[in-house]
Design an enzyme around this catalytic site. Sequence first.
Site, mmCIF file in Angstrom:
data_model
loop_
_atom_site.group_PDB
_atom_site.id
_atom_site.type_symbol
_atom_site.label_atom_id
_atom_site.label_comp_id
_atom_site.label_asym_id
_atom_site.label_seq_id
_atom_site.Cartn_x
_atom_site.Cartn_y
_atom_site.Cartn_z
ATOM 1 N N PHE A 253 32.182 -36.436 23.306
ATOM 2 C CA PHE A 253 31.697 -36.407 24.695
ATOM 3 C C PHE A 253 30.259 -35.908 24.771
ATOM 4 C CE2 PHE A 253 31.583 -34.836 29.103
ATOM 5 C CZ PHE A 253 32.190 -35.886 29.775
ATOM 6 N N GLU A 254 29.873 -35.051 23.834
ATOM 7 C CA GLU A 254 28.521 -34.468 23.836
ATOM 8 C C GLU A 254 27.490 -35.344 23.120
ATOM 9 O OE1 GLU A 254 31.302 -32.389 23.195
ATOM 10 O OE2 GLU A 254 31.102 -31.807 25.297
ATOM 11 N N VAL B 99 37.538 -40.437 17.930
ATOM 12 C CA VAL B 99 38.458 -40.123 19.026
ATOM 13 C C VAL B 99 39.800 -40.777 18.689
ATOM 14 C CG1 VAL B 99 38.746 -40.039 21.522
ATOM 15 C CG2 VAL B 99 36.459 -40.319 20.556
ATOM 16 N N ILE B 100 40.835 -39.937 18.630
ATOM 17 C CA ILE B 100 42.167 -40.418 18.228
ATOM 18 C C ILE B 100 43.119 -40.280 19.409
ATOM 19 C CG2 ILE B 100 44.064 -40.139 16.585
ATOM 20 C CD1 ILE B 100 42.013 -38.836 14.659
ATOM 21 N N THR C 291 45.289 -36.698 22.026
ATOM 22 C CA THR C 291 44.787 -36.193 23.295
ATOM 23 C C THR C 291 45.184 -37.062 24.474
ATOM 24 O OG1 THR C 291 42.804 -35.674 24.574
ATOM 25 C CG2 THR C 291 42.591 -37.399 22.911
ATOM 26 N N HIS D 42 43.280 -37.057 27.124
ATOM 27 C CA HIS D 42 42.045 -37.548 27.758
ATOM 28 C C HIS D 42 41.234 -38.450 26.831
ATOM 29 C CE1 HIS D 42 40.525 -33.306 26.635
ATOM 30 N NE2 HIS D 42 39.872 -34.108 25.839
ATOM 31 N N PHE E 224 26.471 -47.310 17.891
ATOM 32 C CA PHE E 224 27.808 -46.788 18.217
ATOM 33 C C PHE E 224 28.666 -46.729 16.954
ATOM 34 C CE2 PHE E 224 32.159 -47.552 20.021
ATOM 35 C CZ PHE E 224 32.254 -46.374 20.746
ATOM 36 N N ARG F 285 39.286 -46.153 8.262
ATOM 37 C CA ARG F 285 37.975 -46.684 8.666
ATOM 38 C C ARG F 285 36.832 -45.736 8.303
ATOM 39 N NH1 ARG F 285 40.198 -48.834 14.530
ATOM 40 N NH2 ARG F 285 41.908 -50.016 13.621
HETATM 41 N N1 INI Z 1 36.384 -35.158 20.956
HETATM 42 C C1 INI Z 1 36.357 -36.075 19.951
HETATM 43 O O1 INI Z 1 35.266 -36.350 19.413
HETATM 44 N N2 INI Z 1 37.489 -36.683 19.553
HETATM 45 C C2 INI Z 1 38.699 -36.411 20.125
HETATM 46 O O2 INI Z 1 39.719 -37.025 19.686
HETATM 47 C C3 INI Z 1 38.760 -35.455 21.149
HETATM 48 N N3 INI Z 1 40.010 -35.090 21.737
HETATM 49 O O3 INI Z 1 41.051 -35.415 21.175
HETATM 50 O O4 INI Z 1 40.080 -34.442 22.776
HETATM 51 C C4 INI Z 1 37.554 -34.836 21.570
HETATM 52 N N4 INI Z 1 37.557 -33.910 22.553
HETATM 53 C C5 INI Z 1 36.463 -33.008 22.776
HETATM 54 C C6 INI Z 1 35.385 -33.583 23.654
HETATM 55 O O5 INI Z 1 34.623 -34.559 22.942
HETATM 56 C C7 INI Z 1 34.412 -32.507 24.107
HETATM 57 O O6 INI Z 1 33.827 -31.892 22.995
HETATM 58 C C8 INI Z 1 35.087 -31.415 24.975
HETATM 59 O O7 INI Z 1 35.837 -31.983 26.023
HETATM 60 C C9 INI Z 1 34.016 -30.470 25.577
HETATM 61 O O8 INI Z 1 33.169 -31.182 26.469
#
Ligand code: INI
Length: 156
Positions: free
Chosen positions: A57-58, A81-82, A86, A88, A113, A127
């Site tokens: 997300f960051e 991201v799995i 999660t 979300h 990407f 992968r």
């Molecule tokens: N971030 C990931 O890169 N992969 C994930 O699978 C994941 N899950 O599972 O939640 C994930 N969450 C953290 C997110 O990217 C942020 O760091 C967090 O929400 C703080 O903003």
Amino acid sequence: MPIYEGDFSPPSGRFAIVASRFNSLVTEALLAGCRDAFVRHGVADDRLDVYWVPGSFEVPLVARKLAESGAHASVICLGCVIRGETGHYDHVAGQAAGGILQAGLATGVPVIFGVLTTETVEQALNRSGLKSGNKGGEAAMAAIEMVNLLGKIGGQ
Ligand code: INI
């Protein structure tokens, strides 16, 4: 009829890699594959700058800042991201993809990407260096191809 394509000749300039620490078993492997592909295509390690962020997300914010700085020929984004891990998933994966796209469109710098979005840990591992290649290496190749293609636009 002129046809323009990016080739894989060694491009000049520095490359930034934004890597997400979440699921780091996978993202460390993506980073290794990315570095390896760069080195084997003439971009030595000392031309790579690696920026770690907490999660996928960051990634877009840092990718955009880097692209705006103009210091890098391309910005490569690596994350994992799995879905199974999660609730979300859709938000994290979708926002990462959209933000990474926007970083490139807003700056004109190729922002790549290299974020894995998978259903399972096994798919992610496959992968990132096992059965299905290494998405980090593919991201490096995409960066080189895009830099070389963009270098051909506007100069004819
Ligand atoms: N971030 C990931 O890169 N992969 C994930 O699978 C994941 N899950 O599972 O939640 C994930 N969450 C953290 C997110 O990217 C942020 O760091 C967090 O929400 C703080 O903003």
